[in-house]
Design an enzyme around this catalytic site. Structure first.
Site, PDB file in Angstrom:
ATOM      1  N   GLY A  44     -15.090  39.482  -9.719  1.00  0.00           N
ATOM      2  CA  GLY A  44     -15.598  38.565  -8.648  1.00  0.00           C
ATOM      3  C   GLY A  44     -17.005  39.114  -8.181  1.00  0.00           C
ATOM      4  O   GLY A  44     -17.197  40.515  -7.547  1.00  0.00           O
ATOM      5  N   MET A  45     -18.275  38.575  -8.712  1.00  0.00           N
ATOM      6  CA  MET A  45     -19.322  39.252  -8.538  1.00  0.00           C
ATOM      7  C   MET A  45     -20.133  38.705  -7.282  1.00  0.00           C
ATOM      8  O   MET A  45     -20.272  37.400  -7.252  1.00  0.00           O
ATOM      9  CB  MET A  45     -20.216  39.313  -9.776  1.00  0.00           C
ATOM     10  CG  MET A  45     -19.436  39.882 -10.745  1.00  0.00           C
ATOM     11  SD  MET A  45     -20.166  40.770 -12.158  1.00  0.00           S
ATOM     12  CE  MET A  45     -21.796  41.578 -11.326  1.00  0.00           C
ATOM     13  N   SER A  46     -20.353  39.447  -6.477  1.00  0.00           N
ATOM     14  CA  SER A  46     -21.151  38.647  -5.127  1.00  0.00           C
ATOM     15  C   SER A  46     -22.784  38.846  -5.290  1.00  0.00           C
ATOM     16  O   SER A  46     -23.522  38.322  -4.300  1.00  0.00           O
ATOM     17  CB  SER A  46     -20.784  39.533  -3.898  1.00  0.00           C
ATOM     18  OG  SER A  46     -21.090  40.889  -4.032  1.00  0.00           O
ATOM     19  N   ASP A  95     -21.294  46.734  -5.006  1.00  0.00           N
ATOM     20  CA  ASP A  95     -19.928  47.215  -5.325  1.00  0.00           C
ATOM     21  C   ASP A  95     -19.616  46.535  -6.431  1.00  0.00           C
ATOM     22  O   ASP A  95     -18.955  47.062  -7.236  1.00  0.00           O
ATOM     23  CB  ASP A  95     -19.244  46.985  -3.840  1.00  0.00           C
ATOM     24  CG  ASP A  95     -19.756  47.833  -2.642  1.00  0.00           C
ATOM     25  OD1 ASP A  95     -20.105  49.073  -2.924  1.00  0.00           O
ATOM     26  OD2 ASP A  95     -19.319  47.565  -1.661  1.00  0.00           O
ATOM     27  N   SER A  96     -19.781  45.339  -6.454  1.00  0.00           N
ATOM     28  CA  SER A  96     -19.116  44.363  -7.366  1.00  0.00           C
ATOM     29  C   SER A  96     -19.861  44.527  -8.725  1.00  0.00           C
ATOM     30  O   SER A  96     -19.267  44.588  -9.879  1.00  0.00           O
ATOM     31  CB  SER A  96     -19.016  42.800  -7.106  1.00  0.00           C
ATOM     32  OG  SER A  96     -20.076  42.447  -6.676  1.00  0.00           O
ATOM     33  N   MET A 139     -18.844  33.035  -6.970  1.00  0.00           N
ATOM     34  CA  MET A 139     -18.010  32.080  -6.194  1.00  0.00           C
ATOM     35  C   MET A 139     -19.297  31.621  -4.962  1.00  0.00           C
ATOM     36  O   MET A 139     -19.828  32.318  -4.328  1.00  0.00           O
ATOM     37  CB  MET A 139     -17.015  32.650  -5.231  1.00  0.00           C
ATOM     38  CG  MET A 139     -15.735  32.107  -5.544  1.00  0.00           C
ATOM     39  SD  MET A 139     -14.614  32.738  -4.498  1.00  0.00           S
ATOM     40  CE  MET A 139     -15.096  34.393  -3.731  1.00  0.00           C
ATOM     41  N   CYS A 192     -10.296  34.394   4.198  1.00  0.00           N
ATOM     42  CA  CYS A 192     -10.885  34.295   2.842  1.00  0.00           C
ATOM     43  C   CYS A 192     -10.269  34.969   1.838  1.00  0.00           C
ATOM     44  O   CYS A 192      -9.941  34.384   0.851  1.00  0.00           O
ATOM     45  CB  CYS A 192     -12.344  34.623   3.160  1.00  0.00           C
ATOM     46  SG  CYS A 192     -13.306  34.761   1.492  1.00  0.00           S
ATOM     47  N   GLY A 221     -14.909  44.336  -6.030  1.00  0.00           N
ATOM     48  CA  GLY A 221     -15.492  45.631  -5.472  1.00  0.00           C
ATOM     49  C   GLY A 221     -14.797  46.085  -4.119  1.00  0.00           C
ATOM     50  O   GLY A 221     -15.704  46.857  -3.394  1.00  0.00           O
ATOM     51  N   CYS A 224     -19.568  36.477   6.441  1.00  0.00           N
ATOM     52  CA  CYS A 224     -20.452  36.118   5.481  1.00  0.00           C
ATOM     53  C   CYS A 224     -21.367  34.784   5.740  1.00  0.00           C
ATOM     54  O   CYS A 224     -22.617  34.718   5.418  1.00  0.00           O
ATOM     55  CB  CYS A 224     -19.694  35.925   4.198  1.00  0.00           C
ATOM     56  SG  CYS A 224     -18.340  35.223   4.301  1.00  0.00           S
TER      57      CYS A 224
HETATM   58  N1  ATP Z   1     -19.466  35.204  -3.609  1.00  0.00           N
HETATM   59  C1  ATP Z   1     -18.878  35.968  -4.303  1.00  0.00           C
HETATM   60  N2  ATP Z   1     -18.280  35.544  -5.474  1.00  0.00           N
HETATM   61  C2  ATP Z   1     -17.491  36.622  -6.273  1.00  0.00           C
HETATM   62  N3  ATP Z   1     -16.792  37.594  -5.607  1.00  0.00           N
HETATM   63  C3  ATP Z   1     -17.188  37.937  -4.471  1.00  0.00           C
HETATM   64  C4  ATP Z   1     -18.229  37.074  -3.555  1.00  0.00           C
HETATM   65  N4  ATP Z   1     -18.314  37.608  -2.503  1.00  0.00           N
HETATM   66  C5  ATP Z   1     -17.561  38.936  -2.554  1.00  0.00           C
HETATM   67  N5  ATP Z   1     -16.822  39.023  -3.923  1.00  0.00           N
HETATM   68  C6  ATP Z   1     -15.937  39.983  -3.988  1.00  0.00           C
HETATM   69  O1  ATP Z   1     -15.254  40.536  -2.854  1.00  0.00           O
HETATM   70  C7  ATP Z   1     -15.572  42.070  -2.786  1.00  0.00           C
HETATM   71  C8  ATP Z   1     -15.535  42.360  -1.399  1.00  0.00           C
HETATM   72  O2  ATP Z   1     -16.395  41.536  -0.632  1.00  0.00           O
HETATM   73  P1  ATP Z   1     -17.485  41.996   0.578  1.00  0.00           P
HETATM   74  O3  ATP Z   1     -18.308  40.825   1.024  1.00  0.00           O
HETATM   75  O4  ATP Z   1     -16.460  42.789   1.428  1.00  0.00           O
HETATM   76  O5  ATP Z   1     -18.604  42.490  -0.229  1.00  0.00           O
HETATM   77  P2  ATP Z   1     -19.184  44.130  -0.521  1.00  0.00           P
HETATM   78  O6  ATP Z   1     -18.263  45.102   0.226  1.00  0.00           O
HETATM   79  O7  ATP Z   1     -20.494  43.777   0.614  1.00  0.00           O
HETATM   80  O8  ATP Z   1     -19.507  43.910  -2.002  1.00  0.00           O
HETATM   81  P3  ATP Z   1     -20.526  43.808  -2.660  1.00  0.00           P
HETATM   82  O9  ATP Z   1     -21.578  44.999  -2.613  1.00  0.00           O
HETATM   83  O10 ATP Z   1     -19.980  43.753  -4.046  1.00  0.00           O
HETATM   84  O11 ATP Z   1     -21.326  42.718  -2.045  1.00  0.00           O
HETATM   85  C9  ATP Z   1     -17.050  41.895  -3.634  1.00  0.00           C
HETATM   86  O12 ATP Z   1     -17.160  43.422  -4.090  1.00  0.00           O
HETATM   87  C10 ATP Z   1     -16.772  41.129  -4.618  1.00  0.00           C
HETATM   88  O13 ATP Z   1     -15.742  41.603  -5.954  1.00  0.00           O
END
Ligand code: ATP
Length: 371
Positions: free
Chosen positions: A12-14, A18-19, A38, A103, A127, A200
């Site tokens: 899951g790549m945001s 982290d991801s 997503m 979520c 991540g 978010c």
């Molecule tokens: N829009 C997205 N699409 C796919 N995967 C997501 C999305 N948003 C978050 N994720 C997954 O959920 C994890 C945790 O989400 P969170 O919103 O806590 O992000 P984060 O800790 O800021 O991580 P990142 O640095 O990857 O944004 C992310 O690392 C990613 O793997």
């Protein structure tokens, strides 16, 4: 057991660091990695700019750097139905919801996980700072992230053992500083991207303005629990228990805090002093209970719990009332326990599961003024 090369992992790549690093590490370990972004929320502004589009651009750039395939999927409808509707309903009911928990339960580790499995994935990786531990008998547990400051198990408390069996958290053993370092060493375009904060779909926007677009505000009186009027409020949903900021009650003496809400009469209760007795309780009832390994849970037991994110654990005694309800007695009184937030249980490093805080109790009586 499949070897890594034949094991497909959807990450899951945001578009965040982290991801990006999660995908990098899996790729280095030889897995068949696919990146999926997503889109859950359309936040196109008046200039036609949408942060989701910018984030997806970063996903594309990172996936190209890592030479892995990528896709984008749209879960806006599911997100609206399962997360945003719940979020608004909870505020309407005077509670403080936790959309990240919902979520994870309904979108990331349900709709999105199902999507990944349908694409032939063996695992979904994110991540998150949490760890999955698999034993030789096939049992699966969730452990806190090694980086105490980043541990995200609080938000993952509703995941079942079956779901965790399909999940990987490649960053769980790493400190955040190390993740940034790896991103820089590999010149990932997201290496310096700042961490996302807050809810978010609200992002950097003003919370009050955002909420007022969806729920009509009903101004009313601010009173002490003795009925003394201290001012007016803009709408009960804008306030949370223990809150100090934004009350606008000046004068001499200690600062004022929100101590309760009366939904029927639209009154916000306030009390003076951080240590205000009205803010303290010694038990709660939680609902929406999820145990990660339900067969290992006895009728009553001691463990530790968190009542909010980034809080030290507190010692508690848990008594199972029914499949969906537990009574949690605190060893020491707790301040500003908030209905709607998650209570999450731990046995040392192992997250046992959690629930939603429903009722606050003091000396065997429900605190009605809390709402
Ligand atoms: N829009 C997205 N699409 C796919 N995967 C997501 C999305 N948003 C978050 N994720 C997954 O959920 C994890 C945790 O989400 P969170 O919103 O806590 O992000 P984060 O800790 O800021 O991580 P990142 O640095 O990857 O944004 C992310 O690392 C990613 O793997």
């Amino acid at each position: 057991m499949k070897n890594n090369k034949d094991t497909r992992v959807v990450v899951g790549m945001s578009g965040g660091v982290d991801s990006s690093v999660a995908a990098l590490l899996l790729k280095q370990q030889g897995y068949d990695v696919v990146g999926i972004f997503m889109k859950n929320w359309d936040d196109t502004d008046e200039f036609g700019v949408c942060t989701a589009t910018e984030d997806f651009d970063d996903v594309v750039r990172v996936c190209n750097q890592l030479e892995i395939p990528y896709y984008s999927v749209n879960f806006e409808k599911q997100y609206w139905d399962k997360v945003f509707t719940y979020f608004l309903d909870e505020y309407k009911a005077g509670r403080t919801p936790n959309p990240d928990v919902m979520c994870n339960k309904e979108i990331k580790f349900k709709a999105f996980l199902d999507h990944a499995l349908a694409l032939g994935a063996d695992y979904l990786a994110t991540g998150h700072y949490a760890q999955v531990r698999r034993d030789k008998n096939g049992r699966v547990e969730m452990l806190r992230g090694n980086d105490e400051n980043k541990d995200q198990t609080y938000f993952l408390n509703q995941l079942s053992e079956d779901v965790l069996d399909k999940v990987m958290f490649p960053l769980g053993h790493l400190p955040k500083s190390e993740v940034r370092k790896i991103a820089k060493e590999h010149e990932l375009v997201t290496a310096e991207k700042k961490d996302s904060t807050g809810i978010c779909f609200i992002g950097e926007r003003n919370f009050k303005e955002f909420l007022s677009e969806y729920l009509p505000a009903q101004p009313g009186e601010m009173q002490t629990l003795d009925g003394i009027v201290k001012g007016s409020h803009d709408g009960l949903m804008y306030y949370t228990l223990g809150q100090r900021q934004g009350l606008g009650i000046g004068g001499s003496g200690d600062p004022w805090f929100v101590v309760g809400k009366n939904l029927t009469d639209n009154i916000l209760y306030v009390g003076q002093g951080y240590e205000n007795d009205y803010l303290y309780s010694n038990a709660l009832v939680a609902t929406d209970i999820n145990w990660i390994q339900p067969d290992k849970i006895s009728d009553t037991f001691n463990c530790t719990a968190k009542f909010r994110y980034r809080q030290q654990d507190s010692e508690v005694n848990v008594t199972i009332k029914s499949e969906n309800e537990v009574y949690v007695a605190f060893k020491e009184d707790q301040r500003a326990i908030t209905p709607g937030q998650a209570v999450v249980f731990y046995d040392g490093e192992v997250c046992l599961g959690g629930g939603t805080i429903d009722t606050i109790i003091k000396n065997d009586h429900k605190l009605d003024y809390v709402g």
